[in-house]
Each structure stands twice: as structure tokens, then as C-alpha cells.
Design a protein around this motif. Structure first.
Motif, PDB file in Angstrom:
ATOM      1  N   ILE A 173      10.107   6.656 -17.246  1.00 45.99           N
ATOM      2  CA  ILE A 173       9.876   6.379 -15.824  1.00 45.99           C
ATOM      3  C   ILE A 173       8.378   6.399 -15.521  1.00 45.99           C
ATOM      4  O   ILE A 173       7.884   5.582 -14.725  1.00 45.99           O
ATOM      5  CB  ILE A 173      10.625   7.387 -14.933  1.00 45.99           C
ATOM      6  N   SER A 174       7.645   7.283 -16.155  1.00 49.88           N
ATOM      7  CA  SER A 174       6.192   7.334 -15.949  1.00 49.88           C
ATOM      8  C   SER A 174       5.526   6.056 -16.441  1.00 49.88           C
ATOM      9  O   SER A 174       4.621   5.517 -15.791  1.00 49.88           O
ATOM     10  CB  SER A 174       5.595   8.549 -16.661  1.00 49.88           C
ATOM     11  N   MET A 214       2.919   0.901 -15.028  1.00 48.95           N
ATOM     12  CA  MET A 214       2.923  -0.554 -15.097  1.00 48.95           C
ATOM     13  C   MET A 214       3.011  -1.173 -13.706  1.00 48.95           C
ATOM     14  O   MET A 214       2.282  -2.123 -13.377  1.00 48.95           O
ATOM     15  CB  MET A 214       4.087  -1.033 -15.968  1.00 48.95           C
ATOM     16  N   GLU A 215       3.874  -0.620 -12.846  1.00 53.09           N
ATOM     17  CA  GLU A 215       4.035  -1.174 -11.509  1.00 53.09           C
ATOM     18  C   GLU A 215       2.823  -0.882 -10.626  1.00 53.09           C
ATOM     19  O   GLU A 215       2.418  -1.730  -9.820  1.00 53.09           O
ATOM     20  CB  GLU A 215       5.301  -0.621 -10.849  1.00 53.09           C
ATOM     21  N   ARG A 226      -3.374  -4.847  -8.838  1.00 50.42           N
ATOM     22  CA  ARG A 226      -3.914  -6.165  -9.176  1.00 50.42           C
ATOM     23  C   ARG A 226      -3.793  -7.110  -7.984  1.00 50.42           C
ATOM     24  O   ARG A 226      -4.737  -7.831  -7.651  1.00 50.42           O
ATOM     25  CB  ARG A 226      -3.175  -6.746 -10.384  1.00 50.42           C
ATOM     26  N   THR A 227      -2.643  -7.084  -7.332  1.00 44.15           N
ATOM     27  CA  THR A 227      -2.459  -7.934  -6.148  1.00 44.15           C
ATOM     28  C   THR A 227      -3.440  -7.544  -5.048  1.00 44.15           C
ATOM     29  O   THR A 227      -4.082  -8.406  -4.436  1.00 44.15           O
ATOM     30  CB  THR A 227      -1.016  -7.811  -5.637  1.00 44.15           C
ATOM     31  N   ILE A 246       0.837  -1.206   0.000  1.00 43.76           N
ATOM     32  CA  ILE A 246       0.000   0.000   0.000  1.00 43.76           C
ATOM     33  C   ILE A 246       0.870   1.254   0.000  1.00 43.76           C
ATOM     34  O   ILE A 246       0.604   2.222  -0.730  1.00 43.76           O
ATOM     35  CB  ILE A 246      -0.949  -0.015   1.212  1.00 43.76           C
ATOM     36  N   TYR A 247       1.940   1.230   0.801  1.00 43.98           N
ATOM     37  CA  TYR A 247       2.851   2.383   0.838  1.00 43.98           C
ATOM     38  C   TYR A 247       3.479   2.620  -0.539  1.00 43.98           C
ATOM     39  O   TYR A 247       3.645   3.777  -0.968  1.00 43.98           O
ATOM     40  CB  TYR A 247       3.960   2.158   1.866  1.00 43.98           C
ATOM     41  N   MET A 248       3.837   1.547  -1.230  1.00 40.39           N
ATOM     42  CA  MET A 248       4.471   1.694  -2.540  1.00 40.39           C
ATOM     43  C   MET A 248       3.486   2.238  -3.576  1.00 40.39           C
ATOM     44  O   MET A 248       3.865   3.045  -4.437  1.00 40.39           O
ATOM     45  CB  MET A 248       5.043   0.359  -3.000  1.00 40.39           C
ATOM     46  N   VAL A 249       2.236   1.806  -3.514  1.00 40.52           N
ATOM     47  CA  VAL A 249       1.220   2.368  -4.410  1.00 40.52           C
ATOM     48  C   VAL A 249       1.091   3.868  -4.163  1.00 40.52           C
ATOM     49  O   VAL A 249       1.047   4.669  -5.110  1.00 40.52           O
ATOM     50  CB  VAL A 249      -0.140   1.666  -4.212  1.00 40.52           C
TER      51      VAL A 249
END
Length: 651
Positions: A503-504, A509-510, A516-517, A474-477
Motif C-alpha cells: 500500500i505504501s 506512485m499515486e 506531476r499533474t 490537492i486534498y488527495m495529495v
């Protein structure tokens, strides 16, 4: 299209088959991938070789020419990630090379039937979990003795052992958890061979007759078999026929066997008592007693074998919490072996192939931390406006892009259709937090010897609360989204030219992968406390004491101790809430159950078991967990008609 469907499409989630799985690429590609790999071996190995070369070239070029000196805090972690990717590829290619011609050991009849003890290890599992395991173990073909090793010291489990006619073993303390439990049982039994089963691992009846002959070779100390699971809608399943561990048990373990490094996986294995005694019993120095004991055995000259044939059906973790408890224990336990004298890089008695095979098993736990580091680099780049590399479009197209595409293809080829790259990334995301903490403990020598048993009966309600254990995800999102918006709104230091677009694109994509996870976890629903096994037996029921002759006739579809699904061929007067006496023909007897109708629709009835006699419950377990499992796994077709059923029911 509903908003929920739009979100599912955008993040790549599809619920078409009733189990949350990956859409788009997986269903269309996976069915052909395994066939292609098998029929194009030269092309496959050429791709793997080209991938290794291109990855090495990219790593060298990046390290030597592209790093930005002022931004090494981003560049050096990127080199670490790429180095890990190259080593992972080389290790995977090595064990796949040695496993390319692997064949299972030949099934032979033993020259002499040895004495065999079956150990069922239990701590806090309820009797409804233990009973099928115990009953199936008693039905194994060939002379053997079954023992319940109860570290919970429970009266109910003692009574279960008495009622089923198996041995019951307890000890005065729980020192060294499962390893200590087995070691204590070794001291009060005398079987030449030990079949070890977890509390939820229902064994198939032909296991001993198939595998005992392998121990005619006096050097064989261990024979391991795959772990398969009855609950095909678990958190770790991609689809009904594939799960996260399929790649390990169907591809990696056969390769390790070819390298002389197949190891004990905790359950579904037969061990020679003499081999255990030779290494001082089951290893207790770490909580990875299976992996650690295998290292000791092989170092002492014992041979281990792997039979790639299913002999047990267990219960995979039902929800995310159970899954993470299990993976955390595996990671902490196995990585702690690095601090023991059996460290596979340094241990005496191992050849170079065995060192690679055992080290790769530890190295694999680095995938989570590397996933986290990759996301952190990307987020740091967006938020700081600084780039780790300075590369032209020509360099990226000529060196990086081939490396990226070939590595994706190479790992896909080596997975042989058992895991696709998006699926692998999903489980990397799930485990990146627990695996990173496990590596931290291993590096800084913080040993946690607590053995947390994986819950066997947990349900899964999904929803937002289900993703709370994934705080780092969640932090990474949040970080990636903030960085992406900040770059395009103009509130963050601007990335230069092409870097902004590239980079965008990577960030989008990430973010999609991470979402999705999270969506997959929130969408899961598993309300049943007991999973139903496919089982087809003739059945008929009636409503006692009611006028009008209400009845139901059909065949069971799936069965558990508390619920039965019926394919209805004929019924009259049955409705939701009806109470029935249901008879099921298990061939050797007709078992009767008092049930309630929970659902009725065209051709189907869902029944809840309210009461039954203990003998009838045991008959159900033998039918569903022993007979039906054997028939399904061995491809045996049995025609169970209704002939003679009503006469038997009336009697």
C-alpha cells in the motif's frame, strides 16, 4: 542540478522542448509504438484478449474470495473500480475490432453542386478571433454563402460582416444557446448543406470540394471531420503533434464510423438541411446539441460519416480554467442525454453496434470518478489501517499482477501511440472533479442548462494560483501523504505485514502522479494573447526618417495579427525598440505594417504590429491562415525567393 530540476525529475516533468510534457517513457516509447501496433496485429489482439480474460478472472477472484467482510466500505468501491475497468476494456476492444479495417470515404466530385451555407456561431468572441475564421470561410473553394450567427448582437461584429461581405444574422433572444442560434439561422437561410464552424475554427480551403460529393448518397445526413488546433502549446497538448483529443479523433471516431455511429462534434462538420428538418432541427433538450442531434438522425435512418483528414484549425483551451469549463459543459450535456428518450441504451432505431458506440462515449466520462474513487480507497486504507482485500503474495503475483500489466499493455496498444497511460492518467486527474459533479447531476436529475462558452483568448501565467481549481487533487495529495507518514511514524493504526509495503508503494506512485499533474499546471506559461501560425513569406523593412539606412531583410517564421517572427538574413542598425515599416510579400500583393522591434538576436527578430491598413491585415490573414495552413497540412512546398520583392515594395 538545481532544486527545481530535481523536483521536475522526481515527478516526471520535462521542459526540454518548450512545452511541458511527460518525460522518461513517452518520448522514447511513443515513436515506436504506432509502428509496432501496425506491424504486429496478431500479437496486439492476443494481448487485448488475454487482458480481458485476466481482468475478468481477477475481478471474480477478488469478489468471491478476497474481500474482507468487516471492511466492505473499502472492498465494494474497489469492486466497482475493477468492474468499470473491465467494461472499459471490453467496450474499447469492441469498437477497435470494428474499426480495424476502417478507411476514409472516397473523395468524389459531386454530380451537382448543392447550395451551401456556412454558419459561424459566435457569442462573445472578439473580432480578432472571428476575422481569420470569416476570411478563411470566404476563401473556401466552391460556391457557398458565409453567415455570422451573432448571439452577442454586437455592432462591431455587424461591421466586420459588412467589411468582409458575409451575411449577418441575429435573433431576439439567446434561448437554447448555440442550438437555438443555428435553428434560427436555418429559418432565414435555404442552403441544402450547412457547414458549421465555431468562432475560432479556421477552415482549410479544400473542405467543400473534398466532402460535398459524399452527399450524393441521399441517406448521408452528416459528415464530421477532426478538430485540430493551431496553438500547439495549449493545456491539452502532450506535444506539438499530439493532444488529448487526438486519441478520440484519430482512433475512436474512425472506429465509430465503421460501426455506423460517427457523430457531430459541434464544429468542422457538414450537415444536410433535410436531415436536420427531419429530426425537428438541432436538439435543444440538452446542451449536448451535437451528440444528441446525431442520435436523433441515426435513429431516424440517416447515415453519418467521418473523414479522418484535417480541415479546420481551432484554438484549444489555453489555460486550466478554460479547459475545465469546456470539459464540464461536454460532460453535463452528454450525460443529460441519459434522461432523454434518445438514451442510447433504450432509443429506438439503433442497432447493437451503434448502442455500444454511443454508450461508450457516455461511459468514458466515468474515468474521472473512478480515478477519484481509486485514490479515496487508497487514502482510506492508509488512514484507517484496514485493508479491503486479504490476499497472499502468491495470489497477487499469479492473478492481480498479470491483470494489471496486461491491461496497461492493452490500452496502450489500442491507443496506437496517440496517448500513453501516464498522459491519460494526467487528464483523468484534471477532470475527476468536474466529471464526478456531472455524474452527480445526471444521477440526481439536477439539470443545469447554462451554456458556458469556452474562452478563446485567455493567457496562462501558471504558478500556484493556477492549481486552485484542482482542489480535490490537492486534498488527495494531502490525504495520501498524511496516511503514508502516519503509517510509518506509527501514529495511525498499523497495516499488517506485506500490506504496509504494498500500500505504501502504491501511495508513493499515486502521490508522484498527482504532483506531476500539479507541477505541470504551475509550470505553464503562455503570455501571448494571439497565437502565431507558422508562415514563410519574404519580407523587408526600414526605419523611416532615420539616417544611416537602418533596415532588415528576411523571411517570416510565424505570424499573428499582432506579432511577427522573422528569420533575419541581413540587417543594419536595428535594435530593440526600433520602429519599422515592414513589407511582406503575399504573392498577390505586398502588405505593409508599422511594427516595433521587441527582440533581436542572431538570425531572429520579434516584431509587434502597431498599425496597418485593413486591406493589409486581410492580406496577412489570407497568407498565414489560408495559404500557409493549406500548404502545411497538405504537404505543399513553395519556394518564395526575394526576386522581384523590392521592386514590388517600392511600387
Amino acid at each position: 542540478m538545481k532544486s527545481k530540476e530535481v523536483i521536475g525529475y522526481l515527478v516526471g516533468v520535462d521542459d526540454t522542448h518548450g512545452v511541458a510534457h511527460f518525460s522518461f517513457l513517452s518520448d522514447r516509447f511513443r515513436q515506436q509504438e504506432r509502428t509496432w501496433v501496425a506491424s504486429h496485429r496478431f500479437a496486439g489482439w492476443l494481448t487485448i484478449s488475454m487482458s480481458a480474460v485476466s481482468t475478468a478472472v481477477w475481478l471474480y477472484w477478488m469478489s468471491a474470495y478476497l474481500l474482507v467482510p468487516s471492511n466492505l466500505w473499502l472492498g465494494i468501491p474497489l469492486v466497482v473500480v475493477q468492474s468499470y475497468a473491465l467494461l472499459s476494456l471490453l467496450m474499447a476492444a469492441t469498437y477497435r475490432w470494428f474499426g480495424r479495417h476502417h478507411s476514409d470515404p472516397e473523395v468524389v466530385e459531386p454530380k451537382r453542386w448543392p447550395t451551401i451555407d456556412v454558419f459561424i456561431c459566435t457569442y462573445d468572441e472578439p473580432n480578432e478571433v472571428l476575422l481569420p475564421t470569416v476570411i478563411a470561410a470566404t476563401q473556401l473553394t466552391g460556391d457557398h454563402r458565409v453567415w455570422l450567427l451573432d448571439d452577442g448582437r454586437r455592432d462591431a461584429v455587424r461591421r466586420l460582416a459588412q467589411e468582409t461581405g458575409v451575411g449577418y444574422i441575429v435573433r431576439p433572444d439567446n434561448q437554447h444557446a448555440k442550438a437555438g442560434n443555428i435553428n434560427h439561422a436555418l429559418g432565414v437561410t435555404d442552403g441544402e448543406l450547412i457547414l458549421v464552424l465555431d468562432a475560432d475554427h479556421v477552415v482549410i480551403s479544400d473542405m467543400l470540394t473534398d466532402l460535398v460529393g459524399l452527399f450524393d448518397d441521399p441517406r448521408v445526413g452528416l459528415v464530421q471531420t477532426p478538430h485540430e488546433f493551431a496553438n500547439t502549446d495549449s493545456i491539452q497538448h502532450y506535444a506539438a503533434d499530439r493532444h488529448e483529443q487526438s486519441l478520440f479523433f484519430r482512433v475512436i471516431m474512425p472506429s465509430k464510423d465503421s460501426m455506423g455511429a460517427a457523430f457531430w462534434c459541434g464544429s468542422a462538420a457538414i450537415l444536410r438541411r433535410a436531415a436536420l428538418e427531419d429530426v425537428g432541427g438541432v436538439a435543444t433538450e440538452t446542451i449536448a446539441e451535437d451528440y444528441h442531434t446525431s442520435l436523433k438522425m441515426i435513429s431516424r435512418g440517416w447515415t453519418t460519416r467521418y473523414m479522418n483528414k484535417t480541415y479546420v484549425l481551432g484554438m484549444a483551451p489555453g489555460d486550466l480554467d478554460s479547459y475545465l469549463i469546456q470539459r464540464d459543459r461536454w460532460a453535463r450535456g452528454n450525460l443529460s442525454v441519459l434522461r432523454s428518450k434518445e438514451n442510447p441504451l433504450l432509443a429506438k432505431g439503433l442497432n447493437w453496434k451503434q448502442r455500444i458506440a454511443f454508450t461508450e462515449s457516455l461511459f468514458a466520462y466515468g474515468s474521472g470518478p473512478m480515478r477519484l474513487l481509486t485514490l479515496a480507497i487508497l487514502a482510506g486504507t492508509l488512514l484507517s489501517g484496514r485493508i479491503p482485500l486479504s490476499a497472499s503474495v502468491m495470489v497477487l503475483a499469479a492473478i492481480w499482477l498479470p491483470s494489471f500489466l496486461l491491461s496497461e499493455a492493452a490500452f496502450s496498444i489500442m491507443a496506437q501511440g496517440y496517448s500513453l497511460n501516464p498522459e491519460f492518467l494526467h487528464f483523468e486527474t484534471l477532470t475527476m472533479q468536474v466529471f464526478t459533479k456531472a455524474w452527480k447531476a445526471a444521477i440526481f436529475k439536477k439539470t443545469d442548462r447554462t451554456f458556458k462558452v469556452t474562452p478563446k483568448t485567455s493567457g496562462d501565467n501558471g504558478g500556484l494560483q493556477a492549481v486552485l481549481p484542482l482542489k480535490w487533487t490537492i486534498y488527495m495529495v494531502a490525504a495520501l501523504t498524511a496516511g503514508l507518514l502516519g503509517q510509518w511514524i506509527g501514529v495511525l493504526p498499523r497495516l499488517p505485514g506485506l500490506a504496509l509495503w504494498l500500500i505504501s508503494a502504491l501511495a508513493i506512485m499515486e502521490i508522484r502522479r498527482l504532483l506531476r499533474t500539479l507541477v505541470l499546471v504551475t509550470k505553464r506559461r503562455q503570455q501571448r494573447s494571439a497565437y502565431r501560425l507558422p508562415a514563410a513569406f519574404a519580407c523587408a523593412g526600414y526605419e523611416p526618417g532615420e539616417a544611416g539606412g537602418a533596415y532588415i531583410v528576411g523571411q517570416t517564421i510565424d505570424v499573428s495579427q499582432i506579432g511577427i517572427g522573422v528569420a533575419v538574413s541581413e540587417y543594419n542598425g536595428i535594435k530593440r525598440g526600433s520602429k519599422l515599416v515592414l513589407g511582406i510579400d503575399f504573392e498577390d500583393r505586398v502588405a505593409r505594417f508599422y511594427v516595433e522591434v521587441r527582440s533581436v538576436r542572431a538570425g531572429f527578430a520579434g516584431l509587434a504590429v502597431l498599425d496597418c491598413q485593413s486591406d493589409d491585415l486581410i492580406a496577412l490573414i489570407k497568407g498565414a491562415y489560408v495559404t500557409a495552413n493549406l500548404e502545411r497540412l497538405r504537404g505543399i512546398t513553395v519556394d518564395r525567393s526575394m526576386g522581384g520583392f523590392f521592386a514590388a515594395l517600392a511600387a
